[in-house]
Design a protein around this motif. Structure first.
Motif, PDB file in Angstrom:
ATOM      1  N   HIS A   5      32.995  45.435  41.969  1.00  0.00           N
ATOM      2  CA  HIS A   5      32.340  44.619  41.425  1.00  0.00           C
ATOM      3  C   HIS A   5      32.719  42.947  41.722  1.00  0.00           C
ATOM      4  N   THR A   6      33.609  42.644  42.846  1.00  0.00           N
ATOM      5  CA  THR A   6      33.433  41.088  43.085  1.00  0.00           C
ATOM      6  C   THR A   6      32.339  40.427  44.040  1.00  0.00           C
ATOM      7  N   VAL A   7      31.794  41.390  44.667  1.00  0.00           N
ATOM      8  CA  VAL A   7      30.334  41.285  45.723  1.00  0.00           C
ATOM      9  C   VAL A   7      29.215  40.649  44.456  1.00  0.00           C
ATOM     10  N   PRO A   8      29.410  39.540  45.177  1.00  0.00           N
ATOM     11  CA  PRO A   8      28.183  38.498  44.746  1.00  0.00           C
ATOM     12  C   PRO A   8      26.751  39.290  44.723  1.00  0.00           C
ATOM     13  N   PHE A   9      26.213  39.006  43.554  1.00  0.00           N
ATOM     14  CA  PHE A   9      25.015  39.113  43.318  1.00  0.00           C
ATOM     15  C   PHE A   9      23.958  38.906  44.900  1.00  0.00           C
ATOM     16  N   ASP A  10      24.005  38.129  45.005  1.00  0.00           N
ATOM     17  CA  ASP A  10      22.862  37.870  46.145  1.00  0.00           C
ATOM     18  C   ASP A  10      23.131  39.228  47.067  1.00  0.00           C
ATOM     19  N   GLN A  11      24.223  38.982  47.562  1.00  0.00           N
ATOM     20  CA  GLN A  11      25.156  39.911  48.601  1.00  0.00           C
ATOM     21  C   GLN A  11      24.395  41.901  47.695  1.00  0.00           C
ATOM     22  N   ALA A  12      24.270  41.915  47.258  1.00  0.00           N
ATOM     23  CA  ALA A  12      23.915  43.445  47.133  1.00  0.00           C
ATOM     24  C   ALA A  12      22.302  43.151  46.997  1.00  0.00           C
ATOM     25  N   LEU A  13      21.673  41.980  46.944  1.00  0.00           N
ATOM     26  CA  LEU A  13      19.957  42.310  46.854  1.00  0.00           C
ATOM     27  C   LEU A  13      19.986  42.409  47.934  1.00  0.00           C
TER      28      LEU A  13
ATOM     29  N   ASP B  86      27.028  53.035  36.062  1.00  0.00           N
ATOM     30  CA  ASP B  86      28.445  52.110  37.362  1.00  0.00           C
ATOM     31  C   ASP B  86      27.595  51.764  38.231  1.00  0.00           C
ATOM     32  N   VAL B  87      27.174  50.710  38.233  1.00  0.00           N
ATOM     33  CA  VAL B  87      26.975  49.698  39.180  1.00  0.00           C
ATOM     34  C   VAL B  87      27.172  48.047  38.654  1.00  0.00           C
ATOM     35  N   GLN B  88      27.958  47.386  39.135  1.00  0.00           N
ATOM     36  CA  GLN B  88      28.138  46.484  38.933  1.00  0.00           C
ATOM     37  C   GLN B  88      29.045  45.193  39.736  1.00  0.00           C
TER      38      GLN B  88
ATOM     39  N   GLY C  46      28.452  41.115  40.729  1.00  0.00           N
ATOM     40  CA  GLY C  46      28.936  39.381  40.034  1.00  0.00           C
ATOM     41  C   GLY C  46      29.885  39.153  39.616  1.00  0.00           C
ATOM     42  N   LEU C  47      31.207  40.188  39.737  1.00  0.00           N
ATOM     43  CA  LEU C  47      32.440  39.964  38.227  1.00  0.00           C
ATOM     44  C   LEU C  47      33.237  39.139  38.948  1.00  0.00           C
ATOM     45  N   GLN C  48      33.717  38.527  38.369  1.00  0.00           N
ATOM     46  CA  GLN C  48      35.227  37.377  38.273  1.00  0.00           C
ATOM     47  C   GLN C  48      36.321  38.255  39.094  1.00  0.00           C
ATOM     48  N   PRO C  49      36.942  38.287  39.801  1.00  0.00           N
ATOM     49  CA  PRO C  49      37.926  38.597  40.252  1.00  0.00           C
ATOM     50  C   PRO C  49      38.821  39.503  38.762  1.00  0.00           C
ATOM     51  N   GLY C  50      39.717  40.532  38.775  1.00  0.00           N
ATOM     52  CA  GLY C  50      40.457  40.787  37.716  1.00  0.00           C
ATOM     53  C   GLY C  50      39.497  41.161  35.979  1.00  0.00           C
ATOM     54  N   GLN C  51      37.776  40.868  36.508  1.00  0.00           N
ATOM     55  CA  GLN C  51      37.478  41.242  35.006  1.00  0.00           C
ATOM     56  C   GLN C  51      36.896  42.263  34.888  1.00  0.00           C
ATOM     57  N   ALA C  52      36.726  43.196  36.304  1.00  0.00           N
ATOM     58  CA  ALA C  52      36.153  44.478  35.564  1.00  0.00           C
ATOM     59  C   ALA C  52      37.617  45.524  35.392  1.00  0.00           C
ATOM     60  N   GLU C  53      38.999  44.684  35.896  1.00  0.00           N
ATOM     61  CA  GLU C  53      39.814  45.935  35.519  1.00  0.00           C
ATOM     62  C   GLU C  53      40.241  45.485  34.511  1.00  0.00           C
ATOM     63  N   LYS C  54      39.929  44.379  33.581  1.00  0.00           N
ATOM     64  CA  LYS C  54      40.201  44.239  32.159  1.00  0.00           C
ATOM     65  C   LYS C  54      39.909  44.943  31.419  1.00  0.00           C
ATOM     66  N   LEU C  55      38.070  44.443  31.998  1.00  0.00           N
ATOM     67  CA  LEU C  55      37.376  45.322  30.777  1.00  0.00           C
ATOM     68  C   LEU C  55      37.494  47.226  30.663  1.00  0.00           C
ATOM     69  N   SER C  56      37.959  47.587  32.587  1.00  0.00           N
ATOM     70  CA  SER C  56      38.445  49.216  32.088  1.00  0.00           C
ATOM     71  C   SER C  56      39.489  49.506  31.504  1.00  0.00           C
ATOM     72  N   SER C  57      40.425  48.547  31.206  1.00  0.00           N
ATOM     73  CA  SER C  57      41.787  48.654  30.518  1.00  0.00           C
ATOM     74  C   SER C  57      41.304  48.303  28.895  1.00  0.00           C
ATOM     75  N   GLN C  58      40.136  47.599  28.610  1.00  0.00           N
ATOM     76  CA  GLN C  58      40.023  47.410  27.019  1.00  0.00           C
ATOM     77  C   GLN C  58      38.557  48.847  26.739  1.00  0.00           C
ATOM     78  N   ASP C  59      38.392  48.592  27.387  1.00  0.00           N
ATOM     79  CA  ASP C  59      37.096  49.663  26.722  1.00  0.00           C
ATOM     80  C   ASP C  59      36.666  50.855  28.553  1.00  0.00           C
ATOM     81  N   PRO C  60      36.918  51.822  28.825  1.00  0.00           N
ATOM     82  CA  PRO C  60      36.296  52.513  29.987  1.00  0.00           C
ATOM     83  C   PRO C  60      35.370  52.817  30.303  1.00  0.00           C
ATOM     84  N   ASP C  61      34.304  52.858  29.416  1.00  0.00           N
ATOM     85  CA  ASP C  61      32.826  53.055  29.202  1.00  0.00           C
ATOM     86  C   ASP C  61      32.434  52.227  29.365  1.00  0.00           C
TER      87      ASP C  61
END
Ligand code: F6P
Ligand code: MG
Length: 448
Positions: free
Chosen positions: A385-393, A410-412, A414-429
């Motif tokens: 999730h932390t891979v830059p958008f430019d790189q994924a392009l 389930d592809v995302q 360009g997120l900040q480190p830890g952002q996806a983990e936090k989201l997963s714990s708050q809202d798994p979907d």
């Protein structure tokens, strides 16, 4: 696979049991096929009225083709070449050979073993094959009824949005630069959240816009995971007055996604861009065949403008009249290219659809609407999730571009480190329930 020395992750696929791709191929796609079959059944009398016995025969043959297709999918049969000799058939068949070359241990390309992006696109193209092979039904849009319904179910929201737009246009001259920017950002967000209203994620169930599109924005702000909209604004501002005559000539391309409220939100944004002098030309890109249930075709585009004009509401109708005028004078134009309904990742475009790529290179800003476009921008791969958008392009950078997307796959990146983990714990979907969104921008590196 390797590109520029960087490892490219695997494609999402139904081969990963329990994944969203797996559940989609197992549950949602067969449901969509069943609905298509029902729609043909329900239109039997109309086919008879229009085409007599030939119509009935075509309906029967198409239904048996589609039932067979559903069975192939559900029993994970190898995918078949297209046999309809349409403009894009060879491109599809060639892509299938490419997929076959990627298979290991001599396995055949099949519904549950191949990339999800490929097989999901392939299903919609096979639906079209059923119709192409059965003229006089080749022009029939099996999703038209659902798209029409979704438009009418969003009437209240459409009226409110058109009223807001007309009010804005009337006062445009009095707006300060800051007010102009604020309104642009608001309408960009309305267009972003308009993407909640697609019909393939809900397997065709009602998913229309019910609440006031402008009033809902503050509450939705916290669900925007990446917000590069200020870069979109700077890009538009920087594109002003760079023509040889010194005239404003910015061109914006909008790669459309869904019909219904989402399309209206895109047209409103486009109207604002022109009326505010931020763009001189808007090019809309739609699909050349019915696609992912709710995607816009030329017929949907024209129908929507006509319906907007015909509405029994002063400001909605006035908006439609203006949009028809933009189309007539060429300020707006609609384009389709069969690449948009191929299964390719967009990083393939420069080679596989060089004409489209070079057309897009003439743009000052390209807005990619929706989830499927995001999947194609990022290749629908298992990126960190932390891979830059430019790189994924992966080199897809025809012009400054921005993805406006609510998350439904389930592809995302360009997120900040830890952002996806936090989201997963708050809202798994969080990646698939359509509650979250991104405004992700990328600009080609210019030579100094
Ligand atoms: O599976 C859900 C899905 O069909 C995705 O495949 C696709 O990305 C999405 O719905 C369609 O969403 P959108 O209309 O935003 O592209
Ligand atoms: Mg769509």
């Amino acid at each position: 696979m390797e590109a520029e020395g960087v490892l490219v992750p695997l494609s999402l696929s139904a081969e990963f049991e329990g994944s969203f791709a797996y559940l989609t191929v197992r549950d949602r796609l067969p449901t969509i096929l069943t609905k298509v079959i029902d729609t043909l059944h329900r239109n039997k009398d109309n086919f008879f009225k229009e085409y007599g016995k030939d119509g009935i025969q075509a309906e029967k043959t198409a239904i048996s083709f589609l039932s067979k297709l559903r069975n192939e999918l559900q029993t994970d049969k190898p995918v078949l070449s297209l046999t309809d000799n349409a403009e894009d058939s060879e491109a599809w068949n060639e892509y299938m050979r490419r997929q076959q070359d990627l298979m290991e241990d001599g396995k055949l390309v099949s519904w549950f073993k191949s990339p999800w992006l490929y097989v999901e696109c392939y299903m919609y193209r096979r639906i079209q094959e059923a119709l192409y092979m059965n003229p006089p039904m080749d022009k029939f849009d099996v999703f038209k009824g659902q798209k029409t319904q979704s438009f009418f179910e969003s009437q209240q929201a459409i009226k409110l949005l058109c009223t807001y737009l007309q009010d804005l246009i009337t006062n445009m001259e009095n707006l300060t630069e800051i007010q102009l920017r604020d309104n642009f950002l608001k309408l960009l967000q309305v267009s972003l959240w308009g993407n909640k209203c697609d019909l393939s994620i809900s397997a065709g169930q009602d998913n229309s816009q019910k609440s006031s599109p402008i009033d809902s924005l503050p509450d939705l702000q916290r669900f925007i995971l990446v917000d590069d909209s200020s870069m979109v604004w700077s890009t538009l501002v920087a594109a002003q007055g760079v023509g040889s005559s010194g005239m404003k000539h910015a061109r914006v391309d909008i790669i459309l996604d869904n019909a219904g409220f989402e399309l209206i939100s895109d047209l409103v944004l486009a109207d604002f861009l022109v009326s505010a002098g931020l763009a001189k030309q808007i090019r809309f890109h739609g699909k050349s065949i019915p696609w992912f249930v709710s995607d816009v075709t030329k017929q949907d585009f024209e129908w929507t403008i006509m319906q907007t004009i015909a509405a029994n509401h002063k400001w909605m109708s006035a908006s439609g009249v203006q949009w028809k005028h933009f189309m007539k004078e060429g300020t707006w134009s609609y384009h389709d290219h069969f690449f948009w309904t191929l299964p390719h990742e967009f990083c393939d475009m420069a080679v596989d659809a060089a004409d489209l790529y070079s057309t897009l290179q003439g743009s000052d800003l390209i807005l990619f609407k929706g989830d499927l476009n995001y999947r194609k921008l990022t290749g629908d791969r298992k990126w960190e999730h932390t891979v830059p958008f430019d790189q994924a392009l992966r080199g897809f950078q025809p012009a400054p571009l921005c993805s406006l997307r609510t998350l439904k796959a389930d592809v995302q990146v360009g997120l900040q480190p830890g952002q996806a983990e936090k989201l997963s714990s708050q809202d798994p979907d969080w990646m698939t329930n359509g509650r979250y969104a991104v405004v992700q921008f990328s600009s080609p590196c210019r030579e100094p």
